[in-house]
Design a protein around this motif. Structure first.
Motif, PDB file in Angstrom:
ATOM      1  N   VAL A 107       8.597  41.081  30.312  1.00  0.00           N
ATOM      2  CA  VAL A 107       8.859  42.465  29.912  1.00  0.00           C
ATOM      3  C   VAL A 107      10.256  42.618  29.325  1.00  0.00           C
ATOM      4  CG1 VAL A 107       7.268  43.513  31.567  1.00  0.00           C
ATOM      5  CG2 VAL A 107       9.652  43.089  32.231  1.00  0.00           C
ATOM      6  N   HIS A 108      10.400  43.645  28.489  1.00  0.00           N
ATOM      7  CA  HIS A 108      11.689  44.030  27.906  1.00  0.00           C
ATOM      8  C   HIS A 108      12.129  45.356  28.512  1.00  0.00           C
ATOM      9  CE1 HIS A 108      11.321  41.225  24.364  1.00  0.00           C
ATOM     10  NE2 HIS A 108      10.045  41.329  24.711  1.00  0.00           N
ATOM     11  N   ASN A 109      13.429  45.543  28.580  1.00  0.00           N
ATOM     12  CA  ASN A 109      14.013  46.830  28.971  1.00  0.00           C
ATOM     13  C   ASN A 109      14.806  47.327  27.768  1.00  0.00           C
ATOM     14  OD1 ASN A 109      15.492  48.967  30.011  1.00  0.00           O
ATOM     15  ND2 ASN A 109      16.003  47.948  31.923  1.00  0.00           N
ATOM     16  N   ASP A 110      14.232  48.296  27.040  1.00  0.00           N
ATOM     17  CA  ASP A 110      14.797  48.726  25.768  1.00  0.00           C
ATOM     18  C   ASP A 110      15.304  50.157  25.799  1.00  0.00           C
ATOM     19  OD1 ASP A 110      13.990  46.339  24.519  1.00  0.00           O
ATOM     20  OD2 ASP A 110      12.040  47.186  23.965  1.00  0.00           O
ATOM     21  N   ALA A 111      16.297  50.403  24.958  1.00  0.00           N
ATOM     22  CA  ALA A 111      16.593  51.761  24.504  1.00  0.00           C
ATOM     23  C   ALA A 111      16.002  51.893  23.113  1.00  0.00           C
ATOM     24  CB  ALA A 111      18.097  52.005  24.462  1.00  0.00           C
ATOM     25  N   LEU A 112      15.599  53.089  22.760  1.00  0.00           N
ATOM     26  CA  LEU A 112      15.080  53.350  21.423  1.00  0.00           C
ATOM     27  C   LEU A 112      16.007  54.345  20.745  1.00  0.00           C
ATOM     28  CD1 LEU A 112      12.491  52.401  19.894  1.00  0.00           C
ATOM     29  CD2 LEU A 112      11.549  54.667  20.359  1.00  0.00           C
ATOM     30  N   MET A 113      16.521  53.975  19.567  1.00  0.00           N
ATOM     31  CA  MET A 113      17.332  54.897  18.774  1.00  0.00           C
ATOM     32  C   MET A 113      16.457  55.464  17.664  1.00  0.00           C
ATOM     33  SD  MET A 113      20.996  54.423  16.810  1.00  0.00           S
ATOM     34  CE  MET A 113      20.336  53.359  15.522  1.00  0.00           C
ATOM     35  N   ILE A 114      16.199  56.763  17.722  1.00  0.00           N
ATOM     36  CA  ILE A 114      15.342  57.438  16.754  1.00  0.00           C
ATOM     37  C   ILE A 114      16.230  58.199  15.774  1.00  0.00           C
ATOM     38  CG2 ILE A 114      13.503  59.137  16.460  1.00  0.00           C
ATOM     39  CD1 ILE A 114      12.724  58.558  19.404  1.00  0.00           C
ATOM     40  N   VAL A 115      16.067  57.887  14.484  1.00  0.00           N
ATOM     41  CA  VAL A 115      16.862  58.525  13.433  1.00  0.00           C
ATOM     42  C   VAL A 115      15.918  59.354  12.566  1.00  0.00           C
ATOM     43  CG1 VAL A 115      18.428  58.170  11.488  1.00  0.00           C
ATOM     44  CG2 VAL A 115      18.470  56.584  13.440  1.00  0.00           C
ATOM     45  N   PRO A 116      16.034  60.695  12.604  1.00  0.00           N
ATOM     46  CA  PRO A 116      15.135  61.543  11.807  1.00  0.00           C
ATOM     47  C   PRO A 116      15.476  61.481  10.320  1.00  0.00           C
ATOM     48  CG  PRO A 116      16.806  62.894  12.850  1.00  0.00           C
ATOM     49  CD  PRO A 116      17.021  61.488  13.362  1.00  0.00           C
ATOM     50  N   LYS A 117      14.516  61.859   9.492  1.00  0.00           N
ATOM     51  CA  LYS A 117      14.760  61.805   8.040  1.00  0.00           C
ATOM     52  C   LYS A 117      15.766  62.868   7.605  1.00  0.00           C
ATOM     53  CE  LYS A 117      10.739  64.596   6.635  1.00  0.00           C
ATOM     54  NZ  LYS A 117       9.511  64.596   5.796  1.00  0.00           N
ATOM     55  N   ILE A 129      12.797  56.966  11.512  1.00  0.00           N
ATOM     56  CA  ILE A 129      12.718  55.557  11.868  1.00  0.00           C
ATOM     57  C   ILE A 129      13.225  55.355  13.293  1.00  0.00           C
ATOM     58  CG2 ILE A 129      12.978  54.770   9.484  1.00  0.00           C
ATOM     59  CD1 ILE A 129      15.900  54.059  10.184  1.00  0.00           C
ATOM     60  N   ALA A 130      12.871  54.221  13.885  1.00  0.00           N
ATOM     61  CA  ALA A 130      13.305  53.909  15.251  1.00  0.00           C
ATOM     62  C   ALA A 130      13.707  52.439  15.335  1.00  0.00           C
ATOM     63  CB  ALA A 130      12.198  54.217  16.248  1.00  0.00           C
ATOM     64  N   ARG A 131      14.762  52.168  16.092  1.00  0.00           N
ATOM     65  CA  ARG A 131      15.223  50.798  16.327  1.00  0.00           C
ATOM     66  C   ARG A 131      15.330  50.559  17.819  1.00  0.00           C
ATOM     67  NH1 ARG A 131      17.024  48.382  11.716  1.00  0.00           N
ATOM     68  NH2 ARG A 131      17.639  49.724   9.970  1.00  0.00           N
ATOM     69  N   ARG A 132      14.921  49.388  18.250  1.00  0.00           N
ATOM     70  CA  ARG A 132      15.017  49.022  19.669  1.00  0.00           C
ATOM     71  C   ARG A 132      16.356  48.342  19.945  1.00  0.00           C
ATOM     72  NH1 ARG A 132      10.407  50.032  22.175  1.00  0.00           N
ATOM     73  NH2 ARG A 132       8.493  50.115  20.931  1.00  0.00           N
ATOM     74  N   ILE A 133      16.993  48.766  21.005  1.00  0.00           N
ATOM     75  CA  ILE A 133      18.254  48.176  21.453  1.00  0.00           C
ATOM     76  C   ILE A 133      18.000  47.623  22.849  1.00  0.00           C
ATOM     77  CG2 ILE A 133      20.675  48.615  22.008  1.00  0.00           C
ATOM     78  CD1 ILE A 133      20.565  50.922  19.978  1.00  0.00           C
TER      79      ILE A 133
END
Length: 305
Positions: A107-117, A129-133
């Motif tokens: 398993v991964h323990n992620d934060a998700l950074m969501i950037v709106p248009k 868009i979203a990026r996993r940290i």
């Protein structure tokens, strides 16, 4: 430093902090093949998140960034959270529930950074868009619980440096990674803000670390902790002690949200040692080694033969 010159950065970053009250002792069923938030805690988490976002919708303009704690958001709520971020026109940085790896039992323990248009009043992209940290180091108690399932933690060795344009450059860490000295050193002289998403029982220790890192890295340090343990805070390297703690919420088993403002422009000017209007009276002196470093040599000696 920020990709933009310090002189053109915004004066303040408007930050929304959401501290949910998820119960970590009841949230994850030990019988699961992988850890997953229980149905009861999942429903409570979603209800709280919706309520806090609804409160933030009353704020004009909305927060530039909204943060939520480690493991606070159920994985099935990702699509809805993206929609909420787009509607709010705020960047959202949230800790998500454990994510299954392609390799079974990992398993991964992620934060998700969501950037709106649309962000800060203008269109910045074609779509949200979203990026996993990812988290690099599991806490000892976390590792022990995963091993008992049994389940293996997948380490993510990446260190993120994010250009926020006019609101400065920032880093994001997930809980135990905040105690990684090598990571902290990598951020020194390169950020105005550090965001730590936590599910940490020892909130007092993290508060002391935050105060030290704010001075040594010389930036704003924000901890968004699980409300079951409390201790969310924001500190900045102001000269006067009464100004350094911008936000501090103590008390266990409490769900709360707050919008705060963090210094950006004047802090960046001070970091770059550019002239300021108050001749350096606002912030502390820069720490040794911040603007230049002296090559150090190791010496050893013995007290006794």
């Amino acid at each position: 430093m920020s990709a933009l010159p310090a002189s053109v950065l915004e004066a303040k970053l408007k930050l929304g902090i959401i501290q949910t009250s998820l119960d970590p002792f009841a949230a994850w069923a030990a019988s699961s093949a992988i850890p997953k938030i229980s149905q009861c805690e999942e429903e409570r988490a979603i209800t709280e998140i919706r309520a806090h976002f609804a409160a933030f919708h009353q704020e004009k303009p909305p927060p530039d960034i909204i943060v939520l704690p480690e493991l606070a958001v159920p994985t099935g709520f990702e699509g809805k959270l993206k929609t909420m971020a787009a509607k709010m026109e705020s960047v959202v940085i949230a800790g998500f529930d454990y994510r299954a790896d392609v390799q079974p039992g990992h398993v991964h323990n992620d934060a998700l950074m969501i950037v709106p248009k649309r962000w800060r009043g203008k269109t910045i992209g074609a779509k949200t868009i979203a990026r996993r940290i990812g988290k690099t180091y599991p806490a000892p108690a976390e590792k022990a619980k995963l091993d008992a399932i049994p389940c293996s933690f997948v380490e993510d060795p990446a260190v993120w440096l994010i250009d926020g344009g006019a609101i400065g450059t920032f880093g994001v860490m997930v809980c135990y990674d905040f105690l990684d000295l090598e990571r902290i050193t990598m951020y020194r002289g390169r950020v105005q803000h550090l965001f730590i998403l936590a599910l940490n029982q020892d909130a007092t220790s993290f508060r002391h670390v935050a105060e030290a890192v704010a001075r040594m890295v010389f930036c704003n340090v924000i901890i968004c902790n699980c409300g079951y343990f409390g201790g969310s805070l924001a500190v900045s390297p102001y000269r006067l002690p009464e100004h350094r703690t911008i936000y501090n919420h103590a008390g266990a088993k409490l769900a709360t949200s707050q919008i705060i403002e963090l210094p950006v422009g004047d802090l960046s000017l001070h970091q770059s040692k550019s002239p300021t209007n108050d001749d350096g009276k606002t912030f502390k002196s820069l720490p040794p080694g911040y603007t230049f470093s002296v090559e150090l040599f190791e010496h050893s000696a013995k007290i006794e033969k």
